[in-house]
Structure formats: structure tokens, C-alpha cells
Design an enzyme around this catalytic site. Structure first.
Site, short mmCIF file in Angstrom:
data_model
loop_
_atom_site.label_atom_id
_atom_site.label_comp_id
_atom_site.label_asym_id
_atom_site.label_seq_id
_atom_site.Cartn_x
_atom_site.Cartn_y
_atom_site.Cartn_z
CE1 TYR A 1 -2.91 -13.06 -26.25
CE2 TYR A 1 -4.27 -12.77 -28.20
CZ TYR A 1 -3.82 -12.32 -26.99
OH TYR A 1 -4.27 -11.10 -26.50
CB THR B 1 -8.04 -10.45 -27.48
OG1 THR B 1 -7.59 -10.28 -28.83
CG2 THR B 1 -7.96 -11.94 -27.16
CE LYS C 1 -5.40 -12.31 -23.64
NZ LYS C 1 -5.45 -11.42 -22.46
P1 NAP Z 1 1.93 -6.17 -23.46
O1 NAP Z 1 2.48 -4.83 -23.79
O2 NAP Z 1 2.53 -7.38 -24.07
O3 NAP Z 1 2.00 -6.33 -21.86
C1 NAP Z 1 1.81 -7.56 -21.24
C2 NAP Z 1 2.09 -7.40 -19.77
O4 NAP Z 1 1.89 -8.67 -19.12
C3 NAP Z 1 3.52 -6.97 -19.42
O5 NAP Z 1 3.46 -6.07 -18.34
C4 NAP Z 1 4.16 -8.28 -18.97
O6 NAP Z 1 5.23 -8.12 -18.07
C5 NAP Z 1 2.99 -8.92 -18.25
N1 NAP Z 1 3.14 -10.36 -18.06
C6 NAP Z 1 3.37 -11.29 -19.01
N2 NAP Z 1 3.43 -12.52 -18.44
C7 NAP Z 1 3.22 -12.34 -17.11
C8 NAP Z 1 3.16 -13.22 -16.00
N3 NAP Z 1 3.34 -14.53 -16.14
N4 NAP Z 1 2.94 -12.70 -14.77
C9 NAP Z 1 2.76 -11.36 -14.61
N5 NAP Z 1 2.83 -10.48 -15.63
C10 NAP Z 1 3.04 -10.96 -16.86
O7 NAP Z 1 0.36 -6.23 -23.76
P2 NAP Z 1 -0.69 -5.04 -24.01
O8 NAP Z 1 -0.71 -4.73 -25.47
O9 NAP Z 1 -0.47 -3.97 -23.02
O10 NAP Z 1 -2.06 -5.80 -23.73
C11 NAP Z 1 -2.60 -5.85 -22.42
C12 NAP Z 1 -3.55 -7.03 -22.32
O11 NAP Z 1 -4.60 -6.88 -23.28
C13 NAP Z 1 -2.95 -8.39 -22.62
O12 NAP Z 1 -3.60 -9.34 -21.83
C14 NAP Z 1 -3.29 -8.64 -24.09
O13 NAP Z 1 -3.32 -10.02 -24.36
C15 NAP Z 1 -4.65 -7.99 -24.16
N6 NAP Z 1 -5.07 -7.43 -25.43
C16 NAP Z 1 -4.26 -6.58 -26.10
C17 NAP Z 1 -4.69 -5.99 -27.27
C18 NAP Z 1 -3.84 -5.00 -28.02
O14 NAP Z 1 -4.13 -4.77 -29.21
N7 NAP Z 1 -2.84 -4.39 -27.40
C19 NAP Z 1 -5.99 -6.28 -27.74
C20 NAP Z 1 -6.81 -7.13 -27.01
C21 NAP Z 1 -6.34 -7.69 -25.84
P3 NAP Z 1 6.79 -7.98 -18.56
O15 NAP Z 1 6.96 -6.51 -18.80
O16 NAP Z 1 7.52 -8.50 -17.40
O17 NAP Z 1 6.93 -8.80 -19.80
O1 F7E Z 2 -0.35 -8.61 -36.24
C1 F7E Z 2 0.13 -9.25 -39.82
C2 F7E Z 2 -0.19 -10.42 -38.93
O2 F7E Z 2 1.25 -9.07 -34.38
C3 F7E Z 2 -1.36 -7.94 -36.94
C4 F7E Z 2 -1.98 -8.47 -29.99
O3 F7E Z 2 -2.00 -7.28 -29.22
O4 F7E Z 2 -3.85 -7.72 -31.29
C5 F7E Z 2 -2.51 -8.17 -31.38
O5 F7E Z 2 -2.44 -9.37 -32.15
C6 F7E Z 2 -1.48 -8.48 -38.34
C7 F7E Z 2 -1.56 -10.01 -38.42
O6 F7E Z 2 -1.11 -8.24 -33.89
C8 F7E Z 2 3.74 -8.96 -39.93
O7 F7E Z 2 -0.17 -11.65 -39.67
C9 F7E Z 2 2.10 -9.03 -41.34
O8 F7E Z 2 -2.54 -10.39 -39.36
O9 F7E Z 2 0.52 -6.68 -34.83
P1 F7E Z 2 0.18 -8.12 -34.80
P2 F7E Z 2 -2.22 -9.38 -33.72
O10 F7E Z 2 -1.70 -10.71 -34.06
O11 F7E Z 2 -3.44 -8.91 -34.42
C10 F7E Z 2 -4.76 -8.66 -30.69
C11 F7E Z 2 -6.13 -8.02 -30.63
C12 F7E Z 2 -4.28 -9.19 -29.40
O12 F7E Z 2 -5.06 -9.53 -28.52
C13 F7E Z 2 -2.83 -9.53 -29.30
O13 F7E Z 2 -2.41 -9.60 -27.94
O14 F7E Z 2 -0.32 -8.13 -39.07
N1 F7E Z 2 1.56 -9.10 -40.11
N2 F7E Z 2 3.44 -8.96 -41.26
C14 F7E Z 2 2.54 -9.06 -39.21
N3 F7E Z 2 2.52 -9.08 -37.86
C15 F7E Z 2 3.71 -9.01 -37.20
N4 F7E Z 2 3.71 -9.01 -35.85
N5 F7E Z 2 4.90 -8.93 -37.87
C16 F7E Z 2 4.97 -8.91 -39.23
O15 F7E Z 2 6.06 -8.85 -39.81
#
Ligand code: NAP
Ligand code: F7E
Length: 324
Positions: free
Chosen positions: A152, A129, A156
Site C-alpha cells: 500500500y 499518506t 501511494k
Molecule cells: P475508505 O473509507 O477505504 O474509502 C475508499 C474509497 O475508495 C471508497 O469509496 C471505495 O469505494 C473507493 N474505491 C476503492 N477502490 C476503487 C476503485 N477501483 N475505483 C473507484 N473507487 C474505489 O478510505 P478513507 O479512509 O476514506 O481514505 C480516503 C483516501 O485517503 C484513500 O485514498 C486512503 O488511502 C487515503 N488516506 C487515508 C487515511 C486515513 O487515515 N483515513 C490517511 C491517509 C491517506 P467502495 O465503497 O466501493 O469500496
Molecule cells: O492500523 C496496529 C497496526 O489498520 C494502525 C489507513 O487509513 O492510516 C491507515 O493505515 C496500527 C498499525 O491503520 C490491529 O499494526 C494492532 O500499526 O488502523 P490501521 P494504518 O495501517 O495505520 C494510513 C495513514 C493510511 O493511509 C491507510 O489507508 O494499529 N494494529 N492491532 C492493528 N490494526 C488493525 N487494523 N487491526 C488490528 O487488530
């Protein structure tokens, strides 16, 4: 796609999450037999994969439980493993740092170790990430040093280096995709894009008054999850394993996100959004924008969905859901 004896097999951890659901669709379209790891819950967590459930093979397992990972790999005998499971919400990593490290950091070591023993020839994708870059100056690329700003991000970084280390120690085809933020109508409601799109829908329908957010100045490089799962797959098809940054190269503030989202419903965000200091993070990541030129040159990957299209799709989806 076939590999001599039947279809290629892929195991996705985190299949019930946003990315897992899009990746499962993508792999099914390519003829893969798709296995998904699902952890036990008191209520079903299959909402995002309901429409493809009959085409998936779900295996019970948890990143916290080594034996369950060994069993799942043994049963699936996958050619490709996509580790998308994690405790992925940054604020929860401050309230539950040890749990986050168990799942998001050590969970990856457990899975790599299981893979090494059960199916050492399988190719492994780790969901790294942009949060690993944290406070490193923008634009961030594969050579940018990590400086994570949350438990987090720290977890990672561990997982990222574990993946590199298994590649270097055992010759495992193990790679990390360093993905910048990617969103969709399937995004969890606690993340800022979905929090905003749901609020726009509810405010325009008279079901909610106002929206409290934290830091409105933070900048993110937001893409669409459907575009980003294509890159995950492409990374496992190269001859030589390699890590890549996956990003759109465009950055927006949270305030700009609000302006564009409220405009979809004909509203002015300044009439509805306030910043609440209780929602600020102990340490913020101020400015993320990725340089994905290596992915473009070597994977032939580039995003197809613009930020404005993404925001519109999310708001229109929530308007539909909230109108029911
Ligand atoms: P998400 O919607 O939060 O999905 C996370 C998944 O992990 C869910 O299926 C959850 O299952 C499962 N999980 C959590 N803890 C677990 C455990 N202990 N054992 C087995 N499964 C578990 O995340 P996402 O947005 O799809 O992201 C996918 C991956 O990419 C994550 O690793 C995240 O950190 C990474 N990532 C995301 C972003 C982004 O912007 N979306 C960017 C960079 C990296 P449940 O349904 O049971 O909770
Ligand atoms: O926040 C600001 C907050 O929680 C984005 C995950 O998928 O992407 C995600 O992490 C920004 C931050 O995502 C609120 O402070 C303001 O600057 O949507 P977010 P994140 O923290 O960037 C990365 C790439 C991952 O890997 C993670 O798994 O938005 N912000 N006000 C807020 N954020 C939230 N959640 N809620 C607010 O009210």
C-alpha cells in the site's frame, strides 16, 4: 461559492468512503455542486452518504477503467477533483498487492491522464499518506524521505510522485496532502480505532468476549476525518500548488488507544485485550507523528478535535448502534 457561471463543481472519487462522505458534506455547505464517482457493486455502498444522496450527482466509474474516468470528468466538468479512491487497508495490500497497485498507484495515473485531456484547468488533490514515510524517523514532515513498509505504501509513493510529475510536466494544479491517520464513527470496522470502539461497545453490552489485536506498541498520529477534509479543500485554494503534511502532532500507542476507549465505558482494557501474533504485519510502521507547521502557517489549518474527544465520539456512537 460561484465562479461566474453557476456554482463551483467538484468531483470526488471515493465518495462512499469515510473521507469522501465528510468532504462531500463540507463542499455542499460551501455551495459546491458535488459529483461523486461510485464503482459498481452487487449491493449498495452508499451508507455513509445516505443523508445527502439527494444533493449529490453520482457518476458510475472505477479507477481500474480509463474510459469511465474520461466519461466522468467529461460529464462533471469539475473545477476541483479530489482523488480519495484507493484500496486503503494496509493488510489487504499484502494479500492483494497487484490489485492494490492497480487501484492505488496506476488508478491515479489513469485519472491524471484523463484530467490532462478532458479538463486540464481543473485542480487536482491526491490522497497521499503517512504510510509513505514508513520507517523514516519521527517527526515526519514534507522533506522527510519516504521508506514505505507495505505494498500500500509503495503504491501511494508512486501516486504521490505521479502527482508531482504532472505538476512539473504539464503545469497541472496537482497537489498531494500527506495525511496522517484520521478516524471517525464512519471509519471502516477493519481499522484499529473502529475495531476497538466496536469491541468496547459489544463487550460492555455482553455481546462479545475479549478483543484480539496485533501490535500494541505501534504509534500513530490519530486525528478526526472532519478536521482533515478542511485541509484538502484549503490546499486547492492557494495561488501556487504545493504538497502539505496534515497531522495533529500528537502520537499514541495502540495500547493507549485501548486504555482511553475502554475507560469511556468504565472498563479496564487490560481485562479484555490480548495480542495475537497472527495479527502482526509482515513489516510494521512503528512510529508516526507528523509536523504540520507548514499547513498551519500557509493554509491556516489546525485540528480542532482532540484524540480523547475522537475516541469518545467513536465509542459512544458504537454504544448507540450496538444497543439498537
Ligand atoms: P475508505 O473509507 O477505504 O474509502 C475508499 C474509497 O475508495 C471508497 O469509496 C471505495 O469505494 C473507493 N474505491 C476503492 N477502490 C476503487 C476503485 N477501483 N475505483 C473507484 N473507487 C474505489 O478510505 P478513507 O479512509 O476514506 O481514505 C480516503 C483516501 O485517503 C484513500 O485514498 C486512503 O488511502 C487515503 N488516506 C487515508 C487515511 C486515513 O487515515 N483515513 C490517511 C491517509 C491517506 P467502495 O465503497 O466501493 O469500496
Ligand atoms: O492500523 C496496529 C497496526 O489498520 C494502525 C489507513 O487509513 O492510516 C491507515 O493505515 C496500527 C498499525 O491503520 C490491529 O499494526 C494492532 O500499526 O488502523 P490501521 P494504518 O495501517 O495505520 C494510513 C495513514 C493510511 O493511509 C491507510 O489507508 O494499529 N494494529 N492491532 C492493528 N490494526 C488493525 N487494523 N487491526 C488490528 O487488530
Amino acid at each position: 461559492m460561484t465562479s461566474g457561471q453557476g456554482p463551483r463543481r467538484a468531483l470526488i472519487t471515493g465518495i462512499s468512503g469515510q473521507d469522501g462522505s465528510y468532504l462531500a458534506e463540507f463542499l455542499l455547505e460551501r455551495g459546491y455542486q458535488v459529483f461523486g464517482l461510485l464503482r459498481r457493486s452487487s449491493s449498495p455502498r452508499t451508507e455513509r452518504i445516505e443523508h445527502i444522496l439527494d444533493r449529490l450527482e453520482l457518476l458510475s466509474g472505477d479507477l481500474l477503467d480509463q474510459g469511465s474516468l474520461i466519461r466522468a470528468l467529461d460529464e462533471a466538468q469539475p473545477h476541483e477533483v479530489y482523488n480519495l479512491a484507493a484500496q486503503s487497508f494496509v493488510p489487504t495490500s499484502w494479500t492483494e498487492p497487484v490489485f492494490t497497485a492497480e487501484a492505488t498507484a496506476l488508478g491515479v495515473m489513469r485519472l491524471l491522464e484523463a484530467l490532462r485531456h478532458v479538463c486540464p484547468d481543473a485542480r487536482f488533490y491526491q490522497a497521499s499518506t503517512s504510510e509513505m514515510f514508513g520507517s523514516a524517523p519521527a517527526p515526519q514532515h514534507e522533506g522527510t524521505p519516504f521508506h514505505p513498509r507495505s505494498p500500500y505504501g509503495v503504491a501511494k509513493v508512486f501516486a504521490h510522485w505521479a502527482t508531482v510529475n504532472y505538476r512539473e510536466s504539464y503545469g497541472t494544479y496537482a497537489v498531494s496532502g500527506i495525511l496522517f491517520n484520521h478516524e471517525s464513527p464512519r471509519r471502516g470496522p477493519e481499522f484499529v480505532t473502529r475495531k476497538v470502539s466496536q469491541a468496547v461497545a459489544r463487550i460492555s453490552l455482553g455481546k462479545q468476549k475479549g478483543l484480539k489485536l496485533g501490535n500494541l506498541q505501534a504509534r500513530r498520529d490519530w486525528g478526526h476525518a472532519r478536521d482533515f477534509v478542511r485541509a484538502m479543500w484549503a490546499m486547492l485554494q492557494l495561488d501556487t500548488p504545493k504538497d502539505f503534511v496534515i497531522a495533529t502532532g500528537q502520537t499514541h500507542t495502540v495500547g493507549e488507544l485501548c486504555r482511553i476507549a475502554f475507560e469511556v465505558a468504565g472498563l479496564d482494557w487490560r481485562d479484555h485485550v490480548t495480542s495475537d501474533s497472527a495479527l502482526l504485519r509482515p513489516a510494521e510502521v512503528d512510529h508516526l507523528v507528523g509536523d504540520a507547521k507548514h499547513a498551519q502557517n500557509q493554509l491556516g489549518w489546525k485540528p480542532e478535535i482532540t484524540f480523547a474527544q475522537l475516541v469518545r465520539e467513536m465509542v459512544e456512537n458504537d454504544l448507540r448502534l450496538e444497543s439498537k
